[in-house]
Design a protein around this motif. Sequence first.
Motif, PDB file in Angstrom:
ATOM      1  N   SER A  12     -13.753  30.363  -1.501  1.00 22.70           N
ATOM      2  CA  SER A  12     -12.423  30.967  -1.482  1.00 22.70           C
ATOM      3  C   SER A  12     -11.336  29.902  -1.499  1.00 22.70           C
ATOM      4  O   SER A  12     -10.335  30.029  -2.211  1.00 22.70           O
ATOM      5  N   ALA A  13     -11.517  28.844  -0.727  1.00 23.71           N
ATOM      6  CA  ALA A  13     -10.531  27.757  -0.708  1.00 23.71           C
ATOM      7  C   ALA A  13     -10.433  27.081  -2.063  1.00 23.71           C
ATOM      8  O   ALA A  13      -9.336  26.715  -2.516  1.00 23.71           O
ATOM      9  N   GLN A  66      -0.787  20.918  -0.601  1.00 24.41           N
ATOM     10  CA  GLN A  66      -1.164  21.443   0.710  1.00 24.41           C
ATOM     11  C   GLN A  66      -2.543  22.090   0.655  1.00 24.41           C
ATOM     12  O   GLN A  66      -3.372  21.882   1.561  1.00 24.41           O
ATOM     13  N   LEU A  67      -2.811  22.867  -0.393  1.00 23.92           N
ATOM     14  CA  LEU A  67      -4.112  23.523  -0.520  1.00 23.92           C
ATOM     15  C   LEU A  67      -5.225  22.506  -0.734  1.00 23.92           C
ATOM     16  O   LEU A  67      -6.364  22.734  -0.304  1.00 23.92           O
ATOM     17  N   VAL A  68      -4.917  21.405  -1.415  1.00 20.48           N
ATOM     18  CA  VAL A  68      -5.927  20.352  -1.587  1.00 20.48           C
ATOM     19  C   VAL A  68      -6.361  19.822  -0.225  1.00 20.48           C
ATOM     20  O   VAL A  68      -7.561  19.681   0.053  1.00 20.48           O
ATOM     21  N   ARG A 108      -9.988  20.133   1.695  1.00 22.42           N
ATOM     22  CA  ARG A 108     -10.701  18.971   2.240  1.00 22.42           C
ATOM     23  C   ARG A 108     -11.041  19.196   3.716  1.00 22.42           C
ATOM     24  O   ARG A 108     -12.157  18.948   4.166  1.00 22.42           O
ATOM     25  N   ASN A 109     -10.070  19.702   4.471  1.00 21.72           N
ATOM     26  CA  ASN A 109     -10.297  19.944   5.898  1.00 21.72           C
ATOM     27  C   ASN A 109     -11.355  21.029   6.117  1.00 21.72           C
ATOM     28  O   ASN A 109     -12.165  20.931   7.044  1.00 21.72           O
ATOM     29  N   ALA A 110     -11.349  22.056   5.252  1.00 21.29           N
ATOM     30  CA  ALA A 110     -12.344  23.125   5.377  1.00 21.29           C
ATOM     31  C   ALA A 110     -13.753  22.589   5.156  1.00 21.29           C
ATOM     32  O   ALA A 110     -14.707  23.002   5.828  1.00 21.29           O
ATOM     33  N   ILE A 111     -13.903  21.659   4.217  1.00 21.11           N
ATOM     34  CA  ILE A 111     -15.223  21.074   3.958  1.00 21.11           C
ATOM     35  C   ILE A 111     -15.693  20.261   5.166  1.00 21.11           C
ATOM     36  O   ILE A 111     -16.846  20.386   5.612  1.00 21.11           O
ATOM     37  N   LEU A 163     -18.990  20.994   7.572  1.00 23.21           N
ATOM     38  CA  LEU A 163     -20.032  20.006   7.858  1.00 23.21           C
ATOM     39  C   LEU A 163     -20.243  19.857   9.365  1.00 23.21           C
ATOM     40  O   LEU A 163     -21.378  19.765   9.845  1.00 23.21           O
ATOM     41  N   LYS A 164     -19.141  19.841  10.112  1.00 22.62           N
ATOM     42  CA  LYS A 164     -19.256  19.728  11.574  1.00 22.62           C
ATOM     43  C   LYS A 164     -19.931  20.963  12.160  1.00 22.62           C
ATOM     44  O   LYS A 164     -20.756  20.854  13.083  1.00 22.62           O
ATOM     45  N   GLU A 165     -19.588  22.147  11.654  1.00 25.18           N
ATOM     46  CA  GLU A 165     -20.179  23.369  12.187  1.00 25.18           C
ATOM     47  C   GLU A 165     -21.699  23.383  12.004  1.00 25.18           C
ATOM     48  O   GLU A 165     -22.429  23.818  12.902  1.00 25.18           O
ATOM     49  N   VAL A 166     -22.162  22.904  10.860  1.00 30.88           N
ATOM     50  CA  VAL A 166     -23.611  22.858  10.635  1.00 30.88           C
ATOM     51  C   VAL A 166     -24.261  21.851  11.583  1.00 30.88           C
ATOM     52  O   VAL A 166     -25.298  22.134  12.198  1.00 30.88           O
TER      53      VAL A 166
END
Length: 475
Positions: free
Chosen positions: A300-301, A375-377, A381-384, A388-391
């Motif tokens: 989505s991002a 801003q969306l870029v 990047r932050n969402a990725i 990774l941290k969540e996994v």
Amino acid sequence: MTRSRTMPTSASIAFTGTRSAALRIALAAAFSLVGCATPIDSTRPTIDLPAHWNEIAPGSSVLQRDWWRGFQSAELEQLIDAAQAGSPTLAIAAERVQQAEISVRSAGATLFPSIGVGGSTGAQRSDPSGASARTSKSTNVSLGVSYEVDLWGRLAAGVKGAEATLAVSRYDLETSRLSLTTGVANAYFQVLALRMRLVIAHENLAIAERVFKIVDSRHRNGAASALDVSRQRITVMSQRATLEPLEIQERQTVTALAILLGRAPQTLQVETRSFDGFAIPEVGAALPSELLVRRPDLASAEARLAGADADVAVARAALLPSVSLSGSAGLASASLLSLANPATSLGLTASIAQTLFDSGRLRNQVALSESARRQLVESYRNAIYTALKEVEDALGNAARHRGQEQAQLAIRDEAQRSLRLAELRYREGADDITTVLDAQRTLFSSLDQLAQLRLARLTAALDLFKALGGGWSIG
């Protein structure tokens, strides 16, 4: 019948006939500006993804879309099926997809000519002073065609933006579906954990009451003090006080589960009482690079980035001249409700419009669109990085809670043995009541902690499945 011609305003060039030199001049001038349009490249951040996870995955099997069946709970499967069929949250997300599909069709319609037809008929009577009355009648039918020439790709960019919004809504629907299923499973597990803790609390209360009887009997026989009786009575009262909060929390969790299912809170009944018979499925985490195509929120991002590219293209194209073509044909008659002996008309118009001064409004819109894209870029990047941290966290928690549960089982067994020995020594007068109280507290805590650790293991599995995208992938 009188015909009139109105000269077009601005940079419009009107003419009759398809061989007019004015049309060729206008179109040639418009096409000469094509070189002013700047192509928009897709924006993607540069991210160095790790080659592997730091934590070790608990299993090697591939995560499936119906991952909840791995817990081997028929009631859980029924609840999730009911949630997917009746959840208002999921229905809202599905309607957003429908709205986006309509918007794509609307945007695509701008690439085609607009055709309109009209007609009128009427009669008018005039009776001037000193003259005979006159009556005029008229009937006319007209056909109009208008078309904007998309020289700079503004309309096509609008279509791409609508398609990106549609992709976003579809990915958001999958994200909502994943959040719903994990939310239902999590609420269900909490209900069962609270019920298990209630059973343990009742058992602990029974133990405390049994010890109280021993202390009270020793006190009547003069072998125990009144202080011993009072301290054990406090233990019984404290244990009894833990029941009501757990009961209220259990009922409130059931009602929260009902909301996720799209049901009235008073109608849901959960039959299962414990985790007996449950399995904890273990899956592999695949590679970090595969996470980008397995998490719908990341997809989505990325789709939002594509929409931002389209917005920039639209804003830049708005700086350039717009070229429109229009044509009309009509029939007119001096009769009422009749086209007998009609007069015909045919017209073709090409117009070029260019904004000369707007106090920088259009250029500011370009700058605003470019800033929103940057801003969306960074958001992407932050969402990725967050994914990774969540996994990593989910993998670590799964391993940690598994080890803690095994250790807690050993602690529970030893606490039960310790309480039996403490009761025996107190009955024989070898130890005082303090030893029994300490053994009781240790056992009560270990039993409650064991139920919470089993819940933590199940929750960690849910967190891992959610962090990995729930078995979803871009098709």
